[in-house]
Write an enzyme that holds these catalytic residues in place. Structure first.
Site, PDB file in Angstrom:
ATOM      1  N   GLY A  65       0.806  -1.212   0.000  1.00  0.00           N
ATOM      2  CA  GLY A  65       0.000   0.000   0.000  1.00  0.00           C
ATOM      3  C   GLY A  65       0.836   1.257   0.000  1.00  0.00           C
ATOM      4  CD  GLU A  66       2.418   1.020   3.821  1.00  0.00           C
ATOM      5  OE1 GLU A  66       2.601   0.032   3.082  1.00  0.00           O
ATOM      6  OE2 GLU A  66       1.722   0.967   4.854  1.00  0.00           O
ATOM      7  CB  SER A  67       5.309   0.301  -2.627  1.00  0.00           C
ATOM      8  OG  SER A  67       6.211  -0.166  -1.649  1.00  0.00           O
ATOM      9  CB  SER A  69       0.564   5.555  -1.317  1.00  0.00           C
ATOM     10  OG  SER A  69       1.803   5.685  -0.645  1.00  0.00           O
TER      11      SER A  69
END
EC number: 2.4.99.12
Length: 426
Positions: A65-67, A69
């Site tokens: 998810g962080e990547s 985003s």
């Protein structure tokens, strides 16, 4: 900057001692997930790609998810900085496999080095980034301090601190301030996080847009979509996306209820972690439902009741296919997942009550008429049945979801400009 407090010194000593054991554990996990031995060594700071010429900005994120985003942000930065390349690091096999298909121009991925002196020395000596951007809550003490000590400007974006983490940080305020003051810019994804950081005296923390709202629609294979649309035809269809342990049972129970009035209904079930697929496949058959499994190449037939989509990198396909998504990670204390990708695809959204990671976003989504909160399998089944029997109401929810997602796009260029200035890239 003041010298490191005692907890940082103790952490450094312990991390450097246990690094070999930690590497064996993470390498074994990567190996089990199909990552080659060569790429496993990236975790020890050994690069498997050449550093491009010119300026390089390093983005570090924890997992999928962080990547995802930051990919669209990197794309906008690439347009604004045509002489600059980008490196994205993360720690999980899933993140590497997913982002590999979506990397923007002049961007490459490596596994992040362990937070120990030798891996970090190798990593920084090979890549010598001109700036570093950390995402959300991925804050490794040695990674921050050693990067900062080389004169590399740092920014923290989409920062998020849970209530539990905030309490822990306030027990060690000196240590928290020491680490966070390495950043020239701290962008928080919500006011709650900014308030916690202000309480610690970190005046550079500012609340802003959640970057996950700016990620844009997830890509998909148009030919695969057309084929599935032809196969499914007019069957009532809904999607359970990013399920975690404890949620698959909720989805299957709801689907069994839906089948009572919609006997040809189809559930596409997408686990957050495909390695759980064997367990979920057994749960499907134990529930008396007829499965087909995508990773095995099982045909999706008229008798398939649950299609287990246990592959990586196809989330965009399922959002584009399904008019109705139940977004999981919100029925167990995971904190919810990014609702903007299904919204961009025009998929109406149902979700559970546990969405601490998106405490501001989900109420706004529901207030915009793009999402509906349900508490359990019974409530989920009730809403599914209503929507599947009311095409006009479903279409309204889908239109509202598209508008909700589109309204988030305007701030991305401004944010990219702010980040460039903070990191002295302009």
């Amino acid at each position: 900057m003041q010298g490191a407090p005692l907890p940082i010194w103790l952490y450094r000593a312990a991390a450097n001692i246990v690094a070999p054991l930690a590497y064996r554990r993470v390498a074994a996990k990567l190996d089990a997930q199909g990552i080659s031995p060569t790429r496993q060594k990236e975790r020890m700071g050994r690069a498997t790609a050449a550093r491009p010429k010119g300026r390089l900005v390093w983005f570090h994120a924890a997992s999928v998810g962080e990547s995802l985003s930051v990919l669209r942000l990197i794309e906008h930065l690439g347009q604004a900085l045509p002489d600059t390349s980008f490196l994205l690091t993360s720690g999980t096999a899933t993140s590497a496999q997913v982002v590999a298909k979506r990397l923007p121009p002049r961007t490459q991925h490596q596994f992040a080095p362990l937070d120990a002196s030798r891996p970090l020395r190798r990593f920084l000596s090979n890549w010598h980034p001109d700036a570093a951007v950390f995402v959300e809550s991925e804050l490794w003490p040695q990674m921050l301090t050693r990067t900062h000590d080389r004169g590399i400007p740092l920014a923290l974006i989409n920062a998020r601190i849970s209530e539990g983490s905030a309490r822990n940080w306030k027990r060690f305020p000196e240590t928290a301030r020491y680490l966070m003051n390495h950043f020239r810019m701290i962008h928080c994804q919500d006011q709650r996080t900014a308030d916690h950081l202000h309480d610690l005296g970190l005046t550079q923390a500012e609340a802003g847009q959640n970057l996950k709202s700016l990620a844009g629609p997830a890509p998909y294979d148009a030919a695969a979509l057309a084929g599935l649309q032809e196969t499914i035809a007019n069957r009532p269809l809904w999607l359970a996306s990013s399920t975690h342990p404890g949620e698959d049972e909720v989805m299957l129970a709801a689907h069994k209820s839906v089948l009572q009035d919609n006997p040809d209904a189809l559930l596409i079930l997408v686990p957050r972690h495909p390695e759980r697929a064997d367990t979920i496949a057994k749960q499907i058959t134990d529930a008396g439902l007829t499965p087909a499994r995508r990773s095995k190449g099982d045909p999706l037939t008229a008798t398939t009741q649950v299609y287990l989509a246990d592959t990586l990198g196809e989330t965009g396909l399922w959002y584009a296919l399904s008019p109705l998504t139940c977004l999981c990670g919100s029925f167990t204390p995971v904190g919810g997942h990014n609702p903007f990708e299904p919204a961009h695809a025009g998929s109406a959204i149902l979700h559970g009550p546990l969405y601490a990671n998106f405490a501001k976003t989900y109420p706004e989504l529901d207030a915009a008429g793009a999402g509906i909160e349900v508490d359990d399998a019974k409530a989920l089944a009730t809403e599914l049945d209503k929507l599947l029997k009311s095409p006009d109401r479903l279409d309204t929810l889908r239109d509202n979801a598209r508008r909700f997602a589109a309204a988030q796009d305007d701030v991305l260029d401004a944010f990219a400009d702010t980040l460039c200035k903070a990191l002295a890239m302009r």
